[in-house]
Design a protein around this motif. Structure first.
Motif, PDB file in Angstrom:
ATOM      1  N   ILE A   1       4.607   1.641  -2.398  1.00 53.08           N
ATOM      2  CA  ILE A   1       3.418   2.285  -1.836  1.00 53.08           C
ATOM      3  C   ILE A   1       2.432   1.227  -1.351  1.00 53.08           C
ATOM      4  O   ILE A   1       1.892   1.304  -0.244  1.00 53.08           O
ATOM      5  N   ALA A   2       2.205   0.209  -2.172  1.00 45.54           N
ATOM      6  CA  ALA A   2       1.242  -0.843  -1.822  1.00 45.54           C
ATOM      7  C   ALA A   2       1.668  -1.602  -0.571  1.00 45.54           C
ATOM      8  O   ALA A   2       0.822  -2.064   0.208  1.00 45.54           O
ATOM      9  N   GLU A   3       2.958  -1.743  -0.384  1.00 41.19           N
ATOM     10  CA  GLU A   3       3.457  -2.553   0.725  1.00 41.19           C
ATOM     11  C   GLU A   3       3.584  -1.787   2.039  1.00 41.19           C
ATOM     12  O   GLU A   3       3.571  -2.396   3.111  1.00 41.19           O
ATOM     13  N   HIS A   4       3.713  -0.453   1.982  1.00 40.02           N
ATOM     14  CA  HIS A   4       4.101   0.282   3.193  1.00 40.02           C
ATOM     15  C   HIS A   4       3.126   1.359   3.648  1.00 40.02           C
ATOM     16  O   HIS A   4       3.305   1.896   4.752  1.00 40.02           O
ATOM     17  N   PHE A   5       2.119   1.672   2.850  1.00 37.58           N
ATOM     18  CA  PHE A   5       1.184   2.727   3.229  1.00 37.58           C
ATOM     19  C   PHE A   5      -0.189   2.152   3.555  1.00 37.58           C
ATOM     20  O   PHE A   5      -0.560   1.074   3.091  1.00 37.58           O
TER      21      PHE A   5
ATOM     22  N   GLU B   1      -2.714  -5.258  -7.462  1.00 37.88           N
ATOM     23  CA  GLU B   1      -1.932  -6.484  -7.662  1.00 37.88           C
ATOM     24  C   GLU B   1      -0.792  -6.605  -6.660  1.00 37.88           C
ATOM     25  O   GLU B   1      -0.398  -7.721  -6.291  1.00 37.88           O
ATOM     26  N   GLN B   2      -0.262  -5.481  -6.191  1.00 35.08           N
ATOM     27  CA  GLN B   2       0.940  -5.487  -5.354  1.00 35.08           C
ATOM     28  C   GLN B   2       0.635  -5.327  -3.863  1.00 35.08           C
ATOM     29  O   GLN B   2       1.556  -5.382  -3.053  1.00 35.08           O
ATOM     30  N   ARG B   3      -0.626  -5.154  -3.498  1.00 36.97           N
ATOM     31  CA  ARG B   3      -0.968  -5.058  -2.077  1.00 36.97           C
ATOM     32  C   ARG B   3      -0.826  -6.435  -1.439  1.00 36.97           C
ATOM     33  O   ARG B   3      -1.483  -7.400  -1.851  1.00 36.97           O
ATOM     34  N   PRO B   4       0.038  -6.583  -0.429  1.00 40.89           N
ATOM     35  CA  PRO B   4       0.215  -7.895   0.203  1.00 40.89           C
ATOM     36  C   PRO B   4      -1.095  -8.419   0.784  1.00 40.89           C
ATOM     37  O   PRO B   4      -1.868  -7.673   1.394  1.00 40.89           O
ATOM     38  N   SER B   5      -1.336  -9.700   0.614  1.00 44.43           N
ATOM     39  CA  SER B   5      -2.604 -10.299   1.028  1.00 44.43           C
ATOM     40  C   SER B   5      -2.775 -10.325   2.542  1.00 44.43           C
ATOM     41  O   SER B   5      -3.905 -10.446   3.039  1.00 44.43           O
ATOM     42  N   ASN B   6      -1.669 -10.204   3.279  1.00 47.64           N
ATOM     43  CA  ASN B   6      -1.766 -10.224   4.736  1.00 47.64           C
ATOM     44  C   ASN B   6      -2.096  -8.860   5.325  1.00 47.64           C
ATOM     45  O   ASN B   6      -2.285  -8.734   6.532  1.00 47.64           O
ATOM     46  N   LEU B   7      -2.174  -7.835   4.484  1.00 42.07           N
ATOM     47  CA  LEU B   7      -2.493  -6.490   4.959  1.00 42.07           C
ATOM     48  C   LEU B   7      -3.955  -6.168   4.664  1.00 42.07           C
ATOM     49  O   LEU B   7      -4.547  -6.717   3.733  1.00 42.07           O
ATOM     50  N   PRO B   8      -4.551  -5.251   5.437  1.00 40.40           N
ATOM     51  CA  PRO B   8      -5.919  -4.816   5.123  1.00 40.40           C
ATOM     52  C   PRO B   8      -5.946  -4.142   3.754  1.00 40.40           C
ATOM     53  O   PRO B   8      -4.901  -3.733   3.224  1.00 40.40           O
ATOM     54  N   PRO B   9      -7.131  -4.012   3.159  1.00 44.42           N
ATOM     55  CA  PRO B   9      -7.210  -3.304   1.877  1.00 44.42           C
ATOM     56  C   PRO B   9      -6.591  -1.909   1.979  1.00 44.42           C
ATOM     57  O   PRO B   9      -6.670  -1.255   3.029  1.00 44.42           O
ATOM     58  N   LEU B  10      -5.970  -1.480   0.892  1.00 46.03           N
ATOM     59  CA  LEU B  10      -5.353  -0.159   0.823  1.00 46.03           C
ATOM     60  C   LEU B  10      -6.452   0.876   0.592  1.00 46.03           C
ATOM     61  O   LEU B  10      -7.220   0.784  -0.369  1.00 46.03           O
ATOM     62  N   ASN B  11      -6.546   1.849   1.495  1.00 45.06           N
ATOM     63  CA  ASN B  11      -7.567   2.892   1.377  1.00 45.06           C
ATOM     64  C   ASN B  11      -7.182   3.863   0.266  1.00 45.06           C
ATOM     65  O   ASN B  11      -6.058   4.386   0.248  1.00 45.06           O
TER      66      ASN B  11
ATOM     67  N   LEU C   1     -15.665   3.600 -10.457  1.00 44.76           N
ATOM     68  CA  LEU C   1     -16.329   2.296 -10.539  1.00 44.76           C
ATOM     69  C   LEU C   1     -15.326   1.184 -10.837  1.00 44.76           C
ATOM     70  O   LEU C   1     -15.428   0.074 -10.291  1.00 44.76           O
ATOM     71  N   LYS C   2     -14.332   1.471 -11.686  1.00 48.23           N
ATOM     72  CA  LYS C   2     -13.298   0.480 -11.973  1.00 48.23           C
ATOM     73  C   LYS C   2     -12.448   0.201 -10.739  1.00 48.23           C
ATOM     74  O   LYS C   2     -12.149  -0.961 -10.417  1.00 48.23           O
ATOM     75  N   ILE C   3     -12.062   1.260 -10.029  1.00 48.90           N
ATOM     76  CA  ILE C   3     -11.228   1.095  -8.842  1.00 48.90           C
ATOM     77  C   ILE C   3     -11.981   0.311  -7.764  1.00 48.90           C
ATOM     78  O   ILE C   3     -11.413  -0.549  -7.086  1.00 48.90           O
ATOM     79  N   ALA C   4     -13.260   0.619  -7.607  1.00 47.95           N
ATOM     80  CA  ALA C   4     -14.052  -0.038  -6.566  1.00 47.95           C
ATOM     81  C   ALA C   4     -14.152  -1.544  -6.771  1.00 47.95           C
ATOM     82  O   ALA C   4     -14.410  -2.290  -5.822  1.00 47.95           O
ATOM     83  N   SER C   5     -13.935  -2.002  -7.999  1.00 42.91           N
ATOM     84  CA  SER C   5     -14.045  -3.431  -8.289  1.00 42.91           C
ATOM     85  C   SER C   5     -12.744  -4.186  -8.084  1.00 42.91           C
ATOM     86  O   SER C   5     -12.722  -5.418  -8.181  1.00 42.91           O
ATOM     87  N   LEU C   6     -11.644  -3.478  -7.790  1.00 45.35           N
ATOM     88  CA  LEU C   6     -10.336  -4.125  -7.694  1.00 45.35           C
ATOM     89  C   LEU C   6     -10.119  -4.731  -6.307  1.00 45.35           C
ATOM     90  O   LEU C   6     -10.402  -4.087  -5.293  1.00 45.35           O
ATOM     91  N   PRO C   7      -9.586  -5.951  -6.247  1.00 48.16           N
ATOM     92  CA  PRO C   7      -9.289  -6.558  -4.945  1.00 48.16           C
ATOM     93  C   PRO C   7      -8.104  -5.875  -4.273  1.00 48.16           C
ATOM     94  O   PRO C   7      -7.233  -5.308  -4.938  1.00 48.16           O
ATOM     95  N   GLY C   8      -8.099  -5.924  -2.952  1.00 45.22           N
ATOM     96  CA  GLY C   8      -6.979  -5.351  -2.206  1.00 45.22           C
ATOM     97  C   GLY C   8      -7.046  -3.863  -2.025  1.00 45.22           C
ATOM     98  O   GLY C   8      -6.184  -3.280  -1.364  1.00 45.22           O
ATOM     99  N   LEU C   9      -8.068  -3.222  -2.613  1.00 39.02           N
ATOM    100  CA  LEU C   9      -8.245  -1.779  -2.476  1.00 39.02           C
ATOM    101  C   LEU C   9      -9.622  -1.504  -1.883  1.00 39.02           C
ATOM    102  O   LEU C   9     -10.569  -2.246  -2.088  1.00 39.02           O
ATOM    103  N   ARG C  10      -9.718  -0.384  -1.167  1.00 37.51           N
ATOM    104  CA  ARG C  10     -11.010   0.102  -0.682  1.00 37.51           C
ATOM    105  C   ARG C  10     -11.141   1.564  -1.072  1.00 37.51           C
ATOM    106  O   ARG C  10     -10.436   2.421  -0.534  1.00 37.51           O
ATOM    107  N   LEU C  11     -11.993   1.837  -2.035  1.00 37.22           N
ATOM    108  CA  LEU C  11     -12.194   3.218  -2.468  1.00 37.22           C
ATOM    109  C   LEU C  11     -12.959   3.962  -1.381  1.00 37.22           C
ATOM    110  O   LEU C  11     -14.098   3.624  -1.061  1.00 37.22           O
TER     111      LEU C  11
END
Length: 238
Positions: free
Chosen positions: A96-100, A117-127, A153-163
Motif C-alpha cells: 500500500i505504501a509503495e503503490h497508492f 516507515e515503508q513509504r518510499p522517500s522518492n514519493l510524495p507523502p501518502l495522503n 495527532l499521532k498520525i500527523a506527526s509521522l514522516p512520509g504521511l500527510r493526514l
C-alpha cells in the motif's frame, strides 16, 4: 457491461454530483469523484479512465496490484491515482505504501507507523484519511469518534504521511433525513480537530445510495462504484 455504458454511467454520476452540489450551494469543484473499481476488470478501469476518470479506489491489495500492472500494460499513457479504501492487514502495508497515493481506511497507530516507515522517500507523502466508526457498529472498522483526535495527532506527526481528513461508512438507511445525521457528525468531528490545529481538508463520505446527503453535509470525496460499473460480481476471478 459495454464500454459505452461505463462512459454513460460516469456522465450520469457527474451530473448527479453537480446537481447535489448545486442543491447544497457548493461549487462542483469542491467534490471529487472516486470510482470504486474493486472486482472490476482492468479493461473496465481503462474504459472509465478514457472517459475522463482518473482516481480509482480499491479494497483488496493483491487484486489492486494485479490490476495496476494490467492497466499500465493496456494503457501506459494513462496517469491514474490509486486510493486504498479497504481494511488494512499489517502484512500488506508495504504494498500500500509503495503503490497508492491515498489511504482512506487507517484506524490504528500501528498501521500508520508501518505506512510511514515503508513509504518510499522518492514519493510524495501518502495522503491519509482516518476511518471513523461514526455509527458505532460492531461489524464496522474505524476508530471511535472520542478516540479520533488522539490518533490523528499521532498520525500527523509521522514522516512520509500527510493526514488529510476523515472517512466513514455509516449504517445504511433509505431515509434522506436520517442519512445526513452521521455525515453531519463526521463534519463536526473534523471541525473540532481543525480547531485543535490539524489542517484537515478532506471528508471522504458518500456512496452511490447516499451521495446527495453526504454532499449536503460537506463531503469532498464521494466513493462511487455500482453506479459507474454496474452490479458487482464477487465470484468473478480477476
Amino acid at each position: 457491461m459495454s464500454s459505452n455504458s461505463i462512459s454513460d454511467n460516469l456522465q450520469t454520476v457527474q451530473d448527479e454530483l453537480s446537481a447535489a452540489c448545486q442543491a447544497a450551494d457548493r461549487p462542483a469543484t469542491q467534490v471529487a469523484l472516486l470510482a470504486v473499481s474493486k472486482t472490476c476488470s482492468p479493461q473496465q478501469v481503462v474504459e472509465a479512465a478514457r472517459a475522463g476518470q482518473r482516481a480509482f479506489g480499491e479494497n483488496y491489495v493483491q487484486e489492486a496490484m494485479d490490476k495496476m500492472v494490467a492497466v499500465a500494460t493496456l494503457a501506459p499513457e494513462l496517469a491514474l491515482e490509486w486510493h486504498f479504501i479497504g481494511p488494512i492487514q499489517s502484512n500488506k502495508t508495504r504494498q500500500i505504501a509503495e503503490h497508492f497515493s491515498w489511504v482512506h481506511s487507517v484506524d490504528r497507530e500501528k498501521i500508520a507507523v508501518r505506512l510511514s516507515e515503508q513509504r518510499p522517500s522518492n514519493l510524495p507523502p501518502l495522503n491519509i484519511c482516518l476511518q471513523i466508526n461514526i455509527s458505532g457498529e460492531a461489524s464496522k472498522s474505524g476508530v471511535a469518534p472520542d478516540e479520533a483526535l488522539g490518533l490523528a495527532l499521532k498520525i500527523a506527526s509521522l514522516p512520509g504521511l500527510r493526514l488529510r481528513g476523515l472517512m466513514a461508512v455509516p449504517e445504511p438507511t433509505d431515509d434522506a433525513v436520517t442519512q445526513r445525521l452521521p455525515f453531519a457528525a463526521l463534519r463536526q468531528l473534523q471541525e473540532a480537530m481543525r480547531a485543535e490545529g490539524l489542517p484537515l481538508d478532506t471528508l471522504s463520505m458518500g456512496m452511490s445510495a447516499d451521495m446527495r446527503a453526504a454532499i449536503a453535509e460537506g463531503s469532498t470525496i464521494v466513493r462511487i462504484g455500482t453506479a459507474i460499473f454496474g452490479k458487482r460480481d464477487y465470484a468473478k476471478n480477476l
